[in-house]
Design an enzyme around this catalytic site. Sequence first.
Site, PDB file in Angstrom:
ATOM      1  CE1 TYR A   1      -3.246  -2.977   0.758  1.00 37.43           C
ATOM      2  CE2 TYR A   1      -4.579  -0.987   0.671  1.00 37.43           C
ATOM      3  CZ  TYR A   1      -4.479  -2.354   0.615  1.00 37.43           C
ATOM      4  OH  TYR A   1      -5.609  -3.103   0.425  1.00 37.43           O
TER       5      TYR A   1
ATOM      6  CE  LYS B   1       2.941 -18.154  -0.792  1.00 39.73           C
ATOM      7  NZ  LYS B   1       2.098 -19.377  -0.730  1.00 39.73           N
TER       8      LYS B   1
ATOM      9  CG  ASP C   1      -0.932 -20.491   0.569  1.00 38.25           C
ATOM     10  OD1 ASP C   1      -0.408 -20.277   1.690  1.00 38.25           O
ATOM     11  OD2 ASP C   1      -0.358 -21.167  -0.313  1.00 38.25           O
TER      12      ASP C   1
ATOM     13  CG  ASP D   1      -7.738  -5.300   1.367  1.00 34.61           C
ATOM     14  OD1 ASP D   1      -8.764  -4.810   1.879  1.00 34.61           O
ATOM     15  OD2 ASP D   1      -7.610  -5.466   0.135  1.00 34.61           O
TER      16      ASP D   1
ATOM     17  CG  ASP E   1     -13.266  -8.103   1.632  1.00 34.40           C
ATOM     18  OD1 ASP E   1     -13.089  -7.212   2.488  1.00 34.40           O
ATOM     19  OD2 ASP E   1     -13.721  -7.866   0.492  1.00 34.40           O
TER      20      ASP E   1
HETATM   21  C1  IPM Z   1     -10.502  -1.706   3.135  1.00 32.42           C
HETATM   22  C2  IPM Z   1     -10.721  -1.286   1.702  1.00 32.42           C
HETATM   23  C3  IPM Z   1      -9.585  -0.357   1.286  1.00 32.42           C
HETATM   24  C4  IPM Z   1      -8.279  -1.098   1.448  1.00 32.42           C
HETATM   25  C5  IPM Z   1      -9.733   0.231  -0.137  1.00 32.42           C
HETATM   26  C6  IPM Z   1     -11.065   0.943  -0.329  1.00 32.42           C
HETATM   27  C7  IPM Z   1      -8.594   1.130  -0.502  1.00 32.42           C
HETATM   28  O1  IPM Z   1     -10.797  -2.394   0.872  1.00 32.42           O
HETATM   29  O2  IPM Z   1     -10.548  -0.829   4.014  1.00 32.42           O
HETATM   30  O3  IPM Z   1     -10.308  -2.890   3.385  1.00 32.42           O
HETATM   31  O4  IPM Z   1      -7.842  -1.794   0.515  1.00 32.42           O
HETATM   32  O5  IPM Z   1      -7.682  -0.988   2.515  1.00 32.42           O
HETATM   33 MN    MN Z   2     -10.677  -4.284   1.915  1.00 35.35          MN
END
Ligand code: IPM
Ligand code: MN
Length: 349
Positions: free
Chosen positions: A135, A186, A219, A243, A247
């Site tokens: 990032y 990793k 992974d 990140d 999710d």
């Molecule tokens: C998160 C989001 C952000 C990230 C994006 C919107 C830049 O996906 O907060 O997880 O990748 O950190």
């Molecule tokens: Mn995210």
Amino acid sequence: MYRIAVLPCDGIGPEVVDEGLKVLDTAAKIYGVEYETTTYDIGGDRFLKTGEVLPSSVLKELREMDALYLGAVGHADVPAGILEKGILLKLRFELDQYINLRPIKLYPGVETPLKDKGPADIDFVVVRENTEGLYAGVGGTLRKGTEHEVATQEAIYTRRGVERCIRYAFELAKTRDEKKLTMVDKSNVLTYGHDLWVRTFAAVGEEYVDIATDHAYVDACCMWMVKNPEWFDVIVTCNMFGDIITDLGAMIQGGMGVAASGNINPNGVSMFEPIHGSAPKYTGQNVICPVAAIAAAGMMMEHLGEAECGQAIDRAVAAALASGKLGDLSTRSGVSTTKAGDMVAGLVE
Ligand code: IPM
Ligand code: MN
């Protein structure tokens, strides 16, 4: 008197932030927490009108706040990257919010897609490094658009950045019942960058003999999160992997509608937000589940030292979810954003 900056930003951000503030207002009154909010209209609409993303005058004011409360960033008419890098990442970096704290907790009454798993199995926290790695924005393009195009995107890791993140994760593990910290990396392929993580993890770990440590490649971590999520207590990992796995974490805890996060600078200004995005196509429809944004407001209170108020918000969220009256938390749940907010607010006690 706390000063809280409200950044609703894009898409459904303003709708969920309104519900978070509704619940916060209720809880703050009961627990005698005083705060004032200042709302900033940054985001895609302002960018399209004026070309401004995050004006320096706004950033200057945000630096003086006690906390930031953010909705969601991303606009259908703005090319991807401009608002993400210009607002969200800029705030994380400028305010040195080096921890992205993401609890993965399945509340009773919430459905998980994992067969035979329940709230006792899904209860861990991901500590995501939040200012470095892929990032950092280091890289470039050469001969763009030609067949000889070169593109580089480098991951930056510093000893200080990695160490402070790992140390934070150990300290967090200390406060939990299980007292277990798993590092996710990793290092079998990223033999420079993640070797630094491995060595730092071992060195810092020597100071925390009461914490059980473990390791998983990213992974395999995705596999275990689905197969045996009960193995995890606290996970520490780099920015990009954090990140991605959060999710997945949001899905096993019942969906994007419930997943909250805090961008933490332990010595500065922190920012709280739902993990979900701006969901442009649902804007203004009053169908998005606001629980993640409400829970983020609860995290904000905890962080400010208002534990009673924060826990009251968390209990109200838990009670609303346990009641089953929030439906399946999807956009088709039949429960509107405002109705869900009213319901949680009504359960604060
Ligand atoms: C998160 C989001 C952000 C990230 C994006 C919107 C830049 O996906 O907060 O997880 O990748 O950190
Ligand atoms: Mn995210």
